[in-house]
Design a protein around this motif. Structure first.
Motif, PDB file in Angstrom:
ATOM      1  N   PHE A 206       0.858  -1.164  -0.061  1.00 45.36           N
ATOM      2  CA  PHE A 206       0.045   0.123  -0.017  1.00 45.36           C
ATOM      3  C   PHE A 206       0.975   1.210   0.030  1.00 45.36           C
ATOM      4  O   PHE A 206       0.237   2.381   0.106  1.00 45.36           O
ATOM      5  CB  PHE A 206      -0.932   0.015   1.091  1.00 45.36           C
ATOM      6  N   ASP A 228      -9.769   2.950   4.095  1.00 44.04           N
ATOM      7  CA  ASP A 228     -10.181   1.662   3.705  1.00 44.04           C
ATOM      8  C   ASP A 228      -8.685   1.015   3.430  1.00 44.04           C
ATOM      9  O   ASP A 228      -8.558   0.333   2.582  1.00 44.04           O
ATOM     10  CB  ASP A 228     -10.980   1.553   2.370  1.00 44.04           C
ATOM     11  N   VAL A 229      -7.973   0.904   4.527  1.00 44.00           N
ATOM     12  CA  VAL A 229      -6.817   0.043   4.456  1.00 44.00           C
ATOM     13  C   VAL A 229      -6.896  -1.047   5.471  1.00 44.00           C
ATOM     14  O   VAL A 229      -7.833  -1.264   6.103  1.00 44.00           O
ATOM     15  CB  VAL A 229      -5.615   0.928   4.861  1.00 44.00           C
ATOM     16  N   PRO A 230      -6.113  -2.071   5.062  1.00 44.72           N
ATOM     17  CA  PRO A 230      -6.242  -3.182   6.158  1.00 44.72           C
ATOM     18  C   PRO A 230      -6.073  -2.965   7.452  1.00 44.72           C
ATOM     19  O   PRO A 230      -5.436  -1.957   8.099  1.00 44.72           O
ATOM     20  CB  PRO A 230      -5.101  -4.022   5.630  1.00 44.72           C
ATOM     21  N   GLU A 231      -6.810  -3.929   8.265  1.00 43.72           N
ATOM     22  CA  GLU A 231      -6.774  -3.743   9.688  1.00 43.72           C
ATOM     23  C   GLU A 231      -5.480  -3.571  10.407  1.00 43.72           C
ATOM     24  O   GLU A 231      -5.360  -2.915  11.305  1.00 43.72           O
ATOM     25  CB  GLU A 231      -7.437  -4.847  10.222  1.00 43.72           C
ATOM     26  N   ASP A 260      -6.505 -11.047   6.821  1.00 44.12           N
ATOM     27  CA  ASP A 260      -7.172  -9.757   6.008  1.00 44.12           C
ATOM     28  C   ASP A 260      -6.274  -8.889   5.282  1.00 44.12           C
ATOM     29  O   ASP A 260      -6.737  -8.568   4.248  1.00 44.12           O
ATOM     30  CB  ASP A 260      -7.512  -8.566   7.383  1.00 44.12           C
ATOM     31  N   LEU A 261      -5.041  -9.100   5.339  1.00 46.50           N
ATOM     32  CA  LEU A 261      -3.930  -8.339   4.286  1.00 46.50           C
ATOM     33  C   LEU A 261      -4.153  -9.374   3.236  1.00 46.50           C
ATOM     34  O   LEU A 261      -4.285  -8.529   2.011  1.00 46.50           O
ATOM     35  CB  LEU A 261      -2.853  -8.225   4.925  1.00 46.50           C
ATOM     36  N   ARG A 263      -6.611 -10.805   1.990  1.00 46.13           N
ATOM     37  CA  ARG A 263      -7.765 -10.629   1.220  1.00 46.13           C
ATOM     38  C   ARG A 263      -7.688  -9.028   0.419  1.00 46.13           C
ATOM     39  O   ARG A 263      -8.350  -8.629  -0.451  1.00 46.13           O
ATOM     40  CB  ARG A 263      -8.930 -10.672   2.177  1.00 46.13           C
ATOM     41  N   SER A 264      -6.903  -8.332   0.974  1.00 41.82           N
ATOM     42  CA  SER A 264      -6.890  -6.863   0.644  1.00 41.82           C
ATOM     43  C   SER A 264      -5.967  -6.813  -0.706  1.00 41.82           C
ATOM     44  O   SER A 264      -5.755  -5.533  -1.356  1.00 41.82           O
ATOM     45  CB  SER A 264      -6.126  -6.057   1.505  1.00 41.82           C
ATOM     46  N   ASP A 267      -7.185  -5.089  -3.738  1.00 39.60           N
ATOM     47  CA  ASP A 267      -7.026  -3.536  -4.071  1.00 39.60           C
ATOM     48  C   ASP A 267      -6.509  -3.045  -5.173  1.00 39.60           C
ATOM     49  O   ASP A 267      -5.306  -3.372  -5.047  1.00 39.60           O
ATOM     50  CB  ASP A 267      -6.878  -3.074  -2.568  1.00 39.60           C
ATOM     51  N   CYS A 270      -2.977  -1.982  -4.786  1.00 47.16           N
ATOM     52  CA  CYS A 270      -1.628  -2.786  -4.499  1.00 47.16           C
ATOM     53  C   CYS A 270      -0.987  -3.445  -5.989  1.00 47.16           C
ATOM     54  O   CYS A 270      -1.762  -3.148  -6.897  1.00 47.16           O
ATOM     55  CB  CYS A 270      -2.233  -4.282  -3.846  1.00 47.16           C
TER      56      CYS A 270
END
Length: 311
Positions: A206, A228-231, A260-261, A263-264, A267, A270
């Motif tokens: 990111f 809306d960035v990863p947790e 979680d990352l 799945r992101s 985006d 990325c």
């Protein structure tokens, strides 16, 4: 090197050098470069992230195999080239020389990331190679801009960001696996390494291309302010101190953030090739009991194409 080349340093850098009483002629005397060879301001001074301990980093993309060693400097030779440390007043100056041949070798590795049957291979880039790509692409050109444009075109930045992201993610899962079979204190050491590796993966996904921990936290903090960035970016401190938790709790925390990352990675912010590069490793992660969404023919179903393939 002609001292006039340094007149092209950004104004804030020149002001800092004046404050440090680092004379431009003293810096120029440490550098050997032909007129057509790119010389770049690199490192922290190029990115605006310098601090009182930072070296002034200069990168010379040279056709020579070995430059002369300026009096009073020390050399740190590597597989990529020579790197000389010297002083301009009390300011440490590092001058690195990398040949066009080494850049071409790296470009050839990146070109071979596309494998058979539509798969995308993960190049095993090391920190020095990732750092070199970052410096070539993000360094401030002081001379040789025509040649520099050609070298930048050789080095696929998306492929390198994808590789840096994927390599760190693979390292995370590998170290976490170690924590399930190793005893304390090695287990906690591996947990700490996994957490740092996961943060490195996230920052490369990111943010800017990053090869070590020096700017990792400040860059992660900047990314955390985006929407809306990863947790993970909201839980940096718990992540980095996960090894202080009971092992099962620590393992669960890092795996939650890793899942979680992962799945992101679809985006659009990325780099495009992360999931295809990770696809061959997914079966080995069954021990986690987590869901790592499958990819088709090694390509993530994101609708994005790779550079040179229609996007």
């Amino acid at each position: 090197m002609d001292v006039s080349v340094l007149d092209r340093l950004p104004a804030p850098v020149q002001a800092e050098l004046d404050r440090r009483q680092a004379a431009l002629p003293a810096i120029a005397a440490l550098v050997e470069a032909d007129e057509d060879e790119p010389v770049l301001l690199a490192g922290s001074y190029a990115t605006g992230e310098w601090n009182p301990t930072s070296d002034l980093d200069l990168l010379v993309l040279t056709k020579r195999h070995r430059p002369r060693r300026a009096p009073g400097t020390t050399n740190h030779p590597s597989i990529l080239g020579d790197s000389f440390d010297g002083l301009a007043g009390d300011l440490p100056v590092n001058v690195e020389y990398v040949s066009a041949e080494r850049l071409h070798d790296l470009a050839r590795v990146l070109a071979n990331t596309t494998g058979d049957g539509g798969t995308v291979d993960l190049p095993n880039l090391q920190a020095l190679e990732i750092r070199l790509v970052q410096r070539v692409h993000k360094g401030v050109a002081l001379s040789g801009t025509g040649e520099l444009d050609r070298y930048r075109a050789w080095l696929d930045l998306d492929a390198v960001r994808s590789a840096a992201t994927a390599l760190a993610f693979v390292g995370t899962l590998s170290l976490l696996g170690d924590t399930t079979v190793l005893a304390s204190p090695t287990r906690e050491l591996m947990c700490r390494g996994a957490a740092e590796s996961l943060l490195m993966s996230a920052v490369n996904a990111f943010g800017p291309l990053t090869h070590d921990g020096k700017h990792l936290l400040t860059r992660a903090a900047s990314i955390s302010r985006l929407s809306d960035v990863p947790e993970l970016f909201g839980r940096i401190e718990p992540l980095l101190f996960a090894e202080r938790l009971p092992h099962e709790e620590a393992l669960g925390l890092v795996l939650d953030l890793a899942e979680d990352l992962y799945r992101s990675f679809t985006d659009p912010r990325c780099p495009a090739r992360v999931l295809p590069m990770l696809a061959p490793f997914v079966p080995a992660w069954s021990w986690t009991g987590r869901t790592w969404p499958a990819t088709e023919h090694g390509l993530a179903k994101t609708g994005r194409a790779f550079a040179g393939e229609g996007a």
